[in-house]
Design a protein around this motif. Structure first.
Motif, PDB file in Angstrom:
ATOM      1  N   ALA A   6       8.559  -5.923  -0.401  1.00 21.36           N
ATOM      2  CA  ALA A   6       9.242  -4.735  -0.915  1.00 21.36           C
ATOM      3  C   ALA A   6      10.161  -5.047  -2.089  1.00 21.36           C
ATOM      4  O   ALA A   6      10.486  -4.157  -2.881  1.00 21.36           O
ATOM      5  N   GLU A   7      10.570  -6.285  -2.219  1.00 11.89           N
ATOM      6  CA  GLU A   7      11.455  -6.642  -3.332  1.00 11.89           C
ATOM      7  C   GLU A   7      10.735  -6.568  -4.676  1.00 11.89           C
ATOM      8  O   GLU A   7      11.365  -6.476  -5.729  1.00 11.89           O
ATOM      9  N   TYR A   8       9.399  -6.599  -4.636  1.00  9.35           N
ATOM     10  CA  TYR A   8       8.634  -6.573  -5.880  1.00  9.35           C
ATOM     11  C   TYR A   8       8.264  -5.127  -6.217  1.00  9.35           C
ATOM     12  O   TYR A   8       7.293  -4.571  -5.705  1.00  9.35           O
ATOM     13  N   VAL A   9       9.077  -4.520  -7.059  1.00 11.38           N
ATOM     14  CA  VAL A   9       8.860  -3.140  -7.478  1.00 11.38           C
ATOM     15  C   VAL A   9       8.707  -3.072  -8.996  1.00 11.38           C
ATOM     16  O   VAL A   9       7.742  -2.539  -9.521  1.00 11.38           O
ATOM     17  N   GLY A  10       9.673  -3.648  -9.694  1.00 10.96           N
ATOM     18  CA  GLY A  10       9.614  -3.651 -11.149  1.00 10.96           C
ATOM     19  C   GLY A  10       9.736  -2.262 -11.736  1.00 10.96           C
ATOM     20  O   GLY A  10      10.356  -1.359 -11.166  1.00 10.96           O
ATOM     21  N   ASP A  11       9.089  -2.068 -12.895  1.00 10.19           N
ATOM     22  CA  ASP A  11       9.148  -0.795 -13.612  1.00 10.19           C
ATOM     23  C   ASP A  11       7.855   0.007 -13.478  1.00 10.19           C
ATOM     24  O   ASP A  11       7.781   1.143 -13.951  1.00 10.19           O
ATOM     25  N   PHE A  12       6.855  -0.578 -12.848  1.00  4.78           N
ATOM     26  CA  PHE A  12       5.549   0.078 -12.747  1.00  4.78           C
ATOM     27  C   PHE A  12       4.756  -0.614 -11.645  1.00  4.78           C
ATOM     28  O   PHE A  12       4.730  -1.848 -11.567  1.00  4.78           O
ATOM     29  N   ILE A  13       4.113   0.179 -10.787  1.00  5.60           N
ATOM     30  CA  ILE A  13       3.288  -0.364  -9.705  1.00  5.60           C
ATOM     31  C   ILE A  13       1.863   0.144  -9.881  1.00  5.60           C
ATOM     32  O   ILE A  13       1.633   1.349 -10.028  1.00  5.60           O
ATOM     33  N   CYS A  14       0.918  -0.779  -9.871  1.00  2.79           N
ATOM     34  CA  CYS A  14      -0.482  -0.356  -9.917  1.00  2.79           C
ATOM     35  C   CYS A  14      -1.257  -1.014  -8.779  1.00  2.79           C
ATOM     36  O   CYS A  14      -0.874  -2.072  -8.266  1.00  2.79           O
ATOM     37  N   CYS A  15      -2.329  -0.357  -8.404  1.00  2.44           N
ATOM     38  CA  CYS A  15      -3.160  -0.833  -7.292  1.00  2.44           C
ATOM     39  C   CYS A  15      -4.572  -0.322  -7.541  1.00  2.44           C
ATOM     40  O   CYS A  15      -4.820   0.882  -7.487  1.00  2.44           O
ATOM     41  N   ARG A  16      -5.482  -1.235  -7.825  1.00  6.11           N
ATOM     42  CA  ARG A  16      -6.839  -0.842  -8.194  1.00  6.11           C
ATOM     43  C   ARG A  16      -7.848  -1.387  -7.189  1.00  6.11           C
ATOM     44  O   ARG A  16      -7.886  -2.573  -6.913  1.00  6.11           O
ATOM     45  N   HIS A  17      -8.642  -0.486  -6.646  1.00  6.15           N
ATOM     46  CA  HIS A  17      -9.739  -0.839  -5.739  1.00  6.15           C
ATOM     47  C   HIS A  17      -9.266  -1.704  -4.572  1.00  6.15           C
ATOM     48  O   HIS A  17      -9.859  -2.731  -4.247  1.00  6.15           O
ATOM     49  N   THR A  18      -8.192  -1.243  -3.977  1.00  7.53           N
ATOM     50  CA  THR A  18      -7.638  -1.892  -2.790  1.00  7.53           C
ATOM     51  C   THR A  18      -7.472  -0.902  -1.646  1.00  7.53           C
ATOM     52  O   THR A  18      -7.770  -1.218  -0.489  1.00  7.53           O
ATOM     53  N   LEU A  19      -7.029   0.311  -1.953  1.00  8.33           N
ATOM     54  CA  LEU A  19      -6.722   1.292  -0.909  1.00  8.33           C
ATOM     55  C   LEU A  19      -7.943   1.606  -0.048  1.00  8.33           C
ATOM     56  O   LEU A  19      -7.804   1.883   1.151  1.00  8.33           O
ATOM     57  N   GLU A  20      -9.142   1.541  -0.626  1.00  8.70           N
ATOM     58  CA  GLU A  20     -10.348   1.825   0.156  1.00  8.70           C
ATOM     59  C   GLU A  20     -10.632   0.745   1.198  1.00  8.70           C
ATOM     60  O   GLU A  20     -11.437   0.950   2.108  1.00  8.70           O
ATOM     61  N   HIS A  21      -9.967  -0.402   1.068  1.00 10.82           N
ATOM     62  CA  HIS A  21     -10.109  -1.489   2.042  1.00 10.82           C
ATOM     63  C   HIS A  21      -9.046  -1.414   3.141  1.00 10.82           C
ATOM     64  O   HIS A  21      -9.062  -2.232   4.060  1.00 10.82           O
ATOM     65  N   ILE A  22      -8.131  -0.478   3.025  1.00 14.41           N
ATOM     66  CA  ILE A  22      -7.007  -0.359   3.958  1.00 14.41           C
ATOM     67  C   ILE A  22      -7.311   0.723   4.986  1.00 14.41           C
ATOM     68  O   ILE A  22      -7.599   1.867   4.623  1.00 14.41           O
ATOM     69  N   HIS A  23      -7.241   0.384   6.266  1.00 14.01           N
ATOM     70  CA  HIS A  23      -7.498   1.386   7.301  1.00 14.01           C
ATOM     71  C   HIS A  23      -6.282   2.275   7.551  1.00 14.01           C
ATOM     72  O   HIS A  23      -6.400   3.505   7.503  1.00 14.01           O
ATOM     73  N   PRO A  24      -5.089   1.721   7.789  1.00 16.51           N
ATOM     74  CA  PRO A  24      -3.904   2.579   7.987  1.00 16.51           C
ATOM     75  C   PRO A  24      -3.345   3.045   6.640  1.00 16.51           C
ATOM     76  O   PRO A  24      -2.301   2.579   6.172  1.00 16.51           O
ATOM     77  N   THR A  25      -4.040   3.972   6.006  1.00 20.24           N
ATOM     78  CA  THR A  25      -3.701   4.371   4.640  1.00 20.24           C
ATOM     79  C   THR A  25      -2.314   5.009   4.538  1.00 20.24           C
ATOM     80  O   THR A  25      -1.583   4.764   3.576  1.00 20.24           O
TER      81      THR A  25
END
Length: 409
Positions: A175-194
């Motif tokens: 959670a400490e890694y936030v920065g100024d912009f968060i991106c997530c590409r082609h990962t959420l489809e691999h997550i069951h507890p969305t």
């Protein structure tokens, strides 16, 4: 060696309601089951060194369930114990000029839109780091990439000294890694507890209201309407449409600022900002639940005919003694061959990614060959797993003197 059939496929012509399953996207109890594929490899992109290792690879089942409360589709038989991503998980796409142009255009667009210059960026599920390094190189940014399959140093970049890679699954401890912009590409489809996953991202941002997030995933609307069975496989336990994706982000404390498709309408993108008061803004791209139900029913009613047509084509080509190869050894290939239960109809699989050459495909057992192999083999047909690459592949084949017919999925 005799290879046993892998898949018992069951395309349900009518959806079947089951009260036993809960939607991981909105917690609603009860899902409508509409498509099943049994005994498929639990991973498509883990590179295996021997054919026997590939043939002995663990298998699981896919049973897609539709939530009529939020529109989400999930594999109700998914078991998270198989979510073992590691450095030998090979999903790097940056060996394709077509894909690189898309990634470059996307990076430039995000940099301009959010003024990502001399900023701190975070990418969740960064794979081998290609896109994060590109953002940092183009915008003189600093970055943190989190992914269990990341290989530091794999991708050469002038920004390498400004990017930190963490070989781990994203969780609250990051959670400490936030920065100024968060991106997530082609990962959420691999997550069951969305829901829990997006809530974790939202909690990490806290009360900083100016942190934009960008997610990119496969678009399930296309999968349903085109009956793209090759895009249904075990690792993808979560299937989103514009409506279900936007509803998820709103329920987790975000306001959807943009929602659109790209890459031949295969990819679905969402951009959002954190808000303190729940947002009720609906994006025009969002479909209604009734529209989603119609798409699910269309898929369930018609998918069997599409599968039978492909089986007949492969059997006919084999009977005619034609040389048929598949171009693209990733997840689409694994789903294509195992769902049709016609692994024996294809002798070779081609891929441009050099890190795949000489490796064997999980559950399929085929050795992955480089494009140069086709100079000698001279196939009659090349089945292209992703039509967006047809022009690129056709040009490569012409340059190698390979005369063949391209058959896009």
């Amino acid at each position: 060696m005799i290879q046993q059939p892998l898949v018992k496929n069951s395309a349900l012509k009518e959806t079947t309601y089951s009260a036993d399953h809960q939607c991981p996207n909105c917690t609603h109890q009860g899902l409508s089951l509409f498509y099943e594929v049994r005994n498929v490899p639990v991973h498509s992109c883990l590179m295996l060194s021997t054919q026997q290792e590939a043939l002995d690879f663990p298998c699981g089942d896919v049973a897609l369930g539709f939530c009529d409360r939020c529109g989400f589709v999930t594999n109700v038989l998914f078991d998270s114990k198989w979510s073992a991503y590691a450095p030998n998980y090979e999903d790097q796409q940056s060996f394709s000029p077509t894909f690189n142009k898309f990634a470059l255009d996307l990076a430039n667009r995000l940099i301009e839109k959010y003024d990502l210059r001399d900023k701190d960026l975070v990418e969740i599920g960064c794979s081998k780091g290609d896109f994060l390094l590109l953002l940092c190189e183009l915008g003189n940014n600093r970055g943190v990439g989190i992914d269990p399959s990341v290989v530091a140093g794999r991708v050469k970049s002038k920004a390498a000294d400004r990017v930190k890679f963490i070989q781990d699954y994203y969780s609250q401890k990051h959670a400490e890694y936030v920065g100024d912009f968060i991106c997530c590409r082609h990962t959420l489809e691999h997550i069951h507890p969305t829901f829990e996953f997006i809530r974790t991202v939202r909690r990490s941002i806290g009360d900083r209201a100016n942190i934009p997030v960008f997610f990119e995933i496969p678009d399930t609307t296309r999968v349903l309407r085109d009956m793209a069975f090759e895009d249904i496989y075990y690792e993808h336990c979560s299937y989103f449409t514009p409506g279900s994706l936007a509803r998820l982000f709103r329920s987790c404390g975000f306001e959807v600022t943009d929602l659109y498709r790209d890459y031949g309408d295969q990819y679905l993108m969402i951009e959002a900002l954190p808000v303190a008061i729940p947002s009720d803004k609906i994006h025009p791209l969002e479909e209604t639940l009734e529209q989603m139900k119609e798409d699910v029913q269309y898929f369930a009613t018609n998918i069997k005919n599409k599968l039978e047509t492909w089986k007949q084509n492969l059997e006919q080509w084999q009977a005619q003694g034609q040389r048929v190869v598949v171009w693209g050894s990733g997840s689409k290939c694994v789903a294509f061959l195992t769902t049709l239960n016609t692994i024996d109809k294809i002798q070779y699989v081609i891929d441009i990614n050099p890190h795949r050459h000489g490796k064997f495909i999980p559950g399929v057992g085929k050795e992955i060959k480089s494009p140069e192999f086709l100079k000698e083999y001279q196939p009659d047909r090349v089945i292209v797993m992703n039509p967006i690459y047809c022009d690129e592949i056709g040009q490569m084949l012409n340059e190698m003197g390979v005369v063949t017919e391209l058959v896009p999925l």
